[in-house]
Design a protein around this motif. Structure first.
Motif, short mmCIF file in Angstrom:
data_model
loop_
_atom_site.label_atom_id
_atom_site.label_comp_id
_atom_site.label_asym_id
_atom_site.label_seq_id
_atom_site.Cartn_x
_atom_site.Cartn_y
_atom_site.Cartn_z
N LEU A 30 0.83 -1.20 0.00
CA LEU A 30 0.00 0.00 0.00
C LEU A 30 0.86 1.25 0.00
O LEU A 30 0.54 2.24 -0.67
N GLU A 31 1.99 1.20 0.71
CA GLU A 31 2.91 2.35 0.73
C GLU A 31 3.49 2.64 -0.65
O GLU A 31 3.74 3.79 -1.00
N ARG A 32 3.68 1.58 -1.45
CA ARG A 32 4.16 1.81 -2.82
C ARG A 32 3.18 2.68 -3.60
O ARG A 32 3.57 3.55 -4.37
N ILE A 33 1.89 2.45 -3.36
CA ILE A 33 0.86 3.25 -4.06
C ILE A 33 0.81 4.66 -3.50
O ILE A 33 0.83 5.64 -4.26
N THR A 34 0.76 4.79 -2.16
CA THR A 34 0.64 6.13 -1.56
C THR A 34 1.91 6.95 -1.79
O THR A 34 1.84 8.16 -1.99
#
Length: 469
Positions: A318-322
């Motif tokens: 999810l951090e890759r997306i945010t």
């Protein structure tokens, strides 16, 4: 758009009863405690189904109830020496907090069982008048299962098989029943329990009748989609069909959707095993967006295993997306050129392919795992092509597409602004000053100190970024 219908056991083309509108009922929780992550799965899954239907242009009337009268609620109230209403109202409020944390949209209507008793009495009376139900001496009312010839059509259970195995389906007062399979529509009160007046006795409704009545009141006699966890297929949803179709004389729901079970470390979640997890407990360790991502990273009809490792990998993914979204915002803000070049316009057109891939995945029985794969392809495309010299228009367009797709999944791309305490702010400022003065030994020392405090620094062209680890 195709969805898997539990009734037919195959994927079917979705055609709503009324063009452009969807009537959808999702069985909600029994509110006697904080919701657990097993409750969270259908909430997240069917919220995402609703979001995608709305994305496709449908007007969705989404009804999800709270069961606020039940043996477990009464037991908890007796233990605490308070009313059942106090228990249910407390945990409805807590449930809504957790739903907001998971970015589950409020339903069009959240009916409460206790506010719909009159409708339940009316439906039971209709079933008695039609010969599908009967009261017995103590005021209990039962449904005549064998009079409904299609009983078992959802769960694909055979009445004869059920008959031989009825011992596992016993209901109190079995000796009063005409048939062991008959189930309760109304039951007499016990000492200290909440009750309502009815033509048969002072008492309360059976669980199954509640959803039939609430669905009919807020959505009509026929609905498009009825959904819930696979544990509800039998007997709850089977009994709902029997009651509703015998009362109303029309098919109850056109499509039935059920999510598979959630296990914890490859074992069924239970208090006795000590592996029971509430959403609130997960929220103490992770942003609940991570839980949402974790749930969506598997197909809803596949069993899902919850573990610390999988949550960590979900957090990182999810951090890759945010992080990609934050980078695009920085690129847009820092851009010296506003309008996209011809090459960039071509790349912006290429981004439509990721949207198509996303929609194809969602159109195929809401395959959120493949939809997320399309989002990650877009993330990679944006990271590769939106660079320091890119135009604001290109960065903004890429971010807009990413946001649009993530919004369907209920994933929020704006990172919550965390406030650091003064000591850490001062250390970051001191490190910046040390780097400016080329005192790299001190800068590295401060980086180590911050790591010990759980703060990781990353030096970027846009300045120093930090995150908690």
């Amino acid at each position: 758009m195709k969805l898997f219908n539990t009734m037919s056991r195959r994927k079917e083309e979705f055609v709503p009863l009324e063009e452009g509108k969807v009537r959808m009922y999702v069985c909600g929780p029994t509110v006697y405690n904080l919701i657990h992550i097993g409750n969270a799965r259908p909430m997240i899954i069917f919220d995402t189904v609703r979001r995608y239907l709305e994305y496709k242009g449908y007007e969705v009337n989404y009804v999800s109830n709270f069961t606020d009268v039940d043996d477990k609620i009464i037991k908890k109230a007796i233990e605490e020496g308070v009313s059942s209403e106090e228990i249910s109202q407390r945990y409805i409020a807590e449930c809504k907090k957790d739903m907001a944390g998971m970015n589950v949209k409020p339903a069009t209507t959240h009916p409460l069982a206790t506010q719909e008793i009159d409708g339940m009495i009316d439906m039971i009376q209709t079933l008695i008048d039609k010969g599908y139900a009967y009261p017995v001496a103590d005021g209990t009312v039962y449904f005549r299962v064998k009079k409904f010839k299609e009983y078992g059509k959802l769960s694909h259970k055979n009445l004869d098989d059920l008959q031989s195995g009825f011992r596992s389906l016993q209901v109190s007062g079995e000796d009063q029943k005409e048939d062991p399979l008959d189930f309760v529509l109304w039951k007499p009160k016990k000492e200290g329990e909440p009750f309502w007046k009815s033509p048969w006795c002072d008492g309360r409704p059976g669980w199954h009748i509640e959803c039939s009545v609430m669905s009919k009141k807020y959505l009509g006699e026929e609905i498009d989609i009825h959904a819930g966890g696979e544990d509800l297929v039998f007997p709850h949803h089977e009994n709902e069909i029997a009651q509703s179709e015998c009362c109303n004389g029309v098919p109850f729901a056109k499509y039935w959707m059920h999510n598979a079970f959630l296990n914890i470390d490859n074992r069924k979640m239970s208090k006795s095993l000590g592996n029971f997890r509430t959403v609130r407990q997960i929220g103490e360790q992770y942003d609940l967006q991570v839980l949402r991502f974790f749930m969506l990273n598997a197909h809803y009809r596949s069993p899902l295993n919850f573990s610390a490792d999988l949550m960590e990998s979900s957090k990182n993914a999810l951090e890759r997306i945010t992080d990609a979204a934050a980078r695009l915002r920085d690129r847009q803000a820092a851009a010296s050129v506003q309008e996209a070049s011809e090459d960039e316009k071509k790349m912006m057109q290429e981004e439509a392919a990721f949207v198509t891939k996303f929609e194809e995945a969602m159109d195929d029985d809401f395959n959120t795992a493949d939809a997320l794969a399309a989002v990650f392809e877009l993330v990679k495309f944006g990271n590769t092509n939106v660079q320091e010299g890119s135009s604001a228009e290109f960065a903004a367009h890429t971010l807009e597409v990413m946001t649009k797709l993530c919004d369907v999944l209920g994933l929020i791309l704006d990172k919550k602004e965390e406030i650091l305490d003064e000591e850490i702010e001062n250390l970051i400022a001191e490190r910046q000053a040390a780097r400016k003065a080329k005192d790299f030994a001190r800068a590295d020392e401060i980086r180590g100190l911050l790591l010990d405090k759980g703060i990781e620094l990353k030096d970027t062209r846009e300045g120093v970024k930090w995150k908690r680890i």
